[in-house]
Design a protein around this motif. Structure first.
Motif, PDB file in Angstrom:
ATOM      1  N   ILE A 101     -33.302 -59.224  59.145  1.00 28.47           N
ATOM      2  CA  ILE A 101     -33.863 -57.761  58.179  1.00 28.47           C
ATOM      3  C   ILE A 101     -33.177 -56.694  58.133  1.00 28.47           C
ATOM      4  N   ALA A 102     -32.507 -55.708  57.301  1.00 28.04           N
ATOM      5  CA  ALA A 102     -31.959 -54.314  57.398  1.00 28.04           C
ATOM      6  C   ALA A 102     -32.194 -53.897  56.417  1.00 28.04           C
ATOM      7  N   LEU A 103     -32.690 -52.748  56.857  1.00 26.28           N
ATOM      8  CA  LEU A 103     -32.910 -51.470  55.478  1.00 26.28           C
ATOM      9  C   LEU A 103     -31.161 -50.524  55.402  1.00 26.28           C
ATOM     10  N   VAL A 104     -30.103 -50.574  54.434  1.00 21.91           N
ATOM     11  CA  VAL A 104     -29.110 -49.666  55.142  1.00 21.91           C
ATOM     12  C   VAL A 104     -29.570 -48.737  53.551  1.00 21.91           C
ATOM     13  N   GLU A 105     -29.542 -47.693  54.056  1.00 20.12           N
ATOM     14  CA  GLU A 105     -29.736 -46.272  52.624  1.00 20.12           C
ATOM     15  C   GLU A 105     -28.515 -46.332  53.010  1.00 20.12           C
ATOM     16  N   GLU A 106     -27.590 -45.369  52.112  1.00 20.96           N
ATOM     17  CA  GLU A 106     -26.578 -44.473  51.346  1.00 20.96           C
ATOM     18  C   GLU A 106     -25.466 -45.622  52.297  1.00 20.96           C
ATOM     19  N   GLY A 107     -25.567 -46.257  52.264  1.00 23.09           N
ATOM     20  CA  GLY A 107     -24.299 -47.992  53.082  1.00 23.09           C
ATOM     21  C   GLY A 107     -24.766 -47.288  54.407  1.00 23.09           C
ATOM     22  N   TRP A 108     -25.723 -46.781  55.436  1.00 20.84           N
ATOM     23  CA  TRP A 108     -26.141 -46.697  56.795  1.00 20.84           C
ATOM     24  C   TRP A 108     -27.280 -47.302  56.966  1.00 20.84           C
ATOM     25  N   PRO A 109     -26.995 -48.320  57.996  1.00 20.27           N
ATOM     26  CA  PRO A 109     -29.011 -49.389  58.677  1.00 20.27           C
ATOM     27  C   PRO A 109     -29.665 -48.814  59.246  1.00 20.27           C
ATOM     28  N   VAL A 110     -31.024 -48.434  58.678  1.00 23.11           N
ATOM     29  CA  VAL A 110     -31.573 -47.283  59.293  1.00 23.11           C
ATOM     30  C   VAL A 110     -32.605 -47.774  59.729  1.00 23.11           C
TER      31      VAL A 110
END
Length: 257
Positions: A101-110
Motif C-alpha cells: 500500500i502506497a500513498l503517492v503525492e505529486e508522483g512521489w511515494p510518501v
C-alpha cells in the motif's frame, strides 16, 4: 499528507489481510491475466476491500491497483495498491507474499506499507519518519564491502537476457552462498530490518515498488533505479534497494559491467 493518512494505510492493510487469510492454503479460483501472470480470488477480494475504504474516505483521491486498474483523482494524491505481491508464493502456501500500500503525492511515494497477513508482520514507512516494524523502529545494517553482502532477487527468470547479464555481474561480486532467490516484496522488508543487504530487480511496475521506497529509506537504506536516480511514478521498473547507501556506487558499477 494528512495525519489520518497513515491510519488509513494501516486500516487498508487490515482490510486486505482479512480478505486474504480465509483463502491461504485453501481452495480458490485462479485465472491467467493477459501478461500470463496468475490472479486469484484472494487478490481481487483484497483489492476490492481496500478500494471501498479509500473511496468512502477520500473519494477525490486517485487509485492505482494491480487488479482493478486506475481511477483518476483530482487532488494530486494517488493510492497505489498491490493486494498480493508474490501471488505464486501465496498459491504455493508460502507466507512470504505481502500486501503493498502506497500513498503517492505529486508522483512521489510518501507512505508505504508492506503487510504479511499470515505471519503478522508489518513494515510502515513514512517520509521524514523512522520505519516501524510491528510498531518498533526498523534499521538496516551497514555493509562494509560488497563481497560481504546478502543479495536477493525474486527470480532470475524475471530478467531478460540482457538484464540477467547485468544482474549476474553484481552477483559475481558476492559469495554464491549469500544470494537469496524468491521473496518478492518480502525481501525489502527483510532489508529494512537488517537481514538482507542488496535487492536487485527488473521489470517492476509502480504497484510493485511504490510502497517499498518509504519503508527502505525510513530504515536508513536507499532505493533507486539502475542509473542511481530516485524512484517516482515515472520511473522504469529496474530497481536497486540497499541497506547501506555507501555501497550504491559499487552496485551501479557492477551493473554497468
Amino acid at each position: 499528507m494528512r495525519p489520518a493518512d497513515v491510519d488509513l494505510a494501516e486500516r487498508l492493510a487490515e482490510a486486505a489481510g482479512a480478505a486474504i487469510r480465509p483463502f491461504f492454503r485453501a481452495k480458490f479460483d485462479i485465472e491467467t491475466k493477459a501478461d500470463a501472470s496468475p490472479v486469484t480470488e484472494a487478490d481481487r477480494a483484497a483489492e476490492a476491500s481496500m478500494r471501498r475504504l479509500i473511496e468512502a474516505e477520500y473519494p477525490r483521491d486517485g487509485i492505482i491497483g494491480e487488479e482493478y486498474g486506475a481511477k483518476d483523482g483530482s487532488t494530486g494524491r494517488t493510492w497505489v495498491l498491490d493486494p498480493i505481491d508474490g501471488t505464486i508464493s501465496f498459491m504455493a502456501g508460502r507466507p512470504i507474499f505481502a500486501t503493498l500500500i502506497a500513498l503517492v503525492e505529486e508522483g512521489w511515494p510518501v507512505i508505504g506499507v508492506v503487510d504479511q497477513p499470515i505471519a503478522g508482520e508489518r513494515w510502515v514507512g513514512v517520509v521524514g519518519r523512522t520505519t516501524l516494524f510491528n510498531g518498533k523502529p526498523a534499521t538496516t545494517r551497514r555493509c562494509t564491502e560488497l563481497d560481504k553482502a546478502v543479495l536477493a532477487t525474486s527470480s532470475p527468470h524475471y530478467f531478460t537476457d540482457e538484464e540477467a547479464a547485468h544482474f549476474l555481474s553484481v552477483a559475481s561480486k558476492i559469495s554464491r552462498r549469500s544470494i537469496v532467490y524468491g521473496g518478492d516484496c518480502y525481501n525489502y522488508g527483510l532489508l529494512a530490518s537488517g537481514h538482507v543487504d542488496v535487492v536487485v530487480e527488473a521489470g517492476l511496475k509502480l504497484h510493485d515498488f511504490a510502497a517499498l521506497v518509504p519503508v527502505v529509506e525510513g530504515a536508513g537504506g536507499t532505493m533507486c533505479d539502475w542509473a542511481g536516480e530516485p524512484l517516482n511514478a515515472d520511473s522504469g521498473g529496474n530497481v536497486i534497494a540497499l541497506g547501506d547507501p555507501a555501497r550504491l556506487e559499487d552496485v551501479i558499477d557492477a551493473l554497468r559491467r
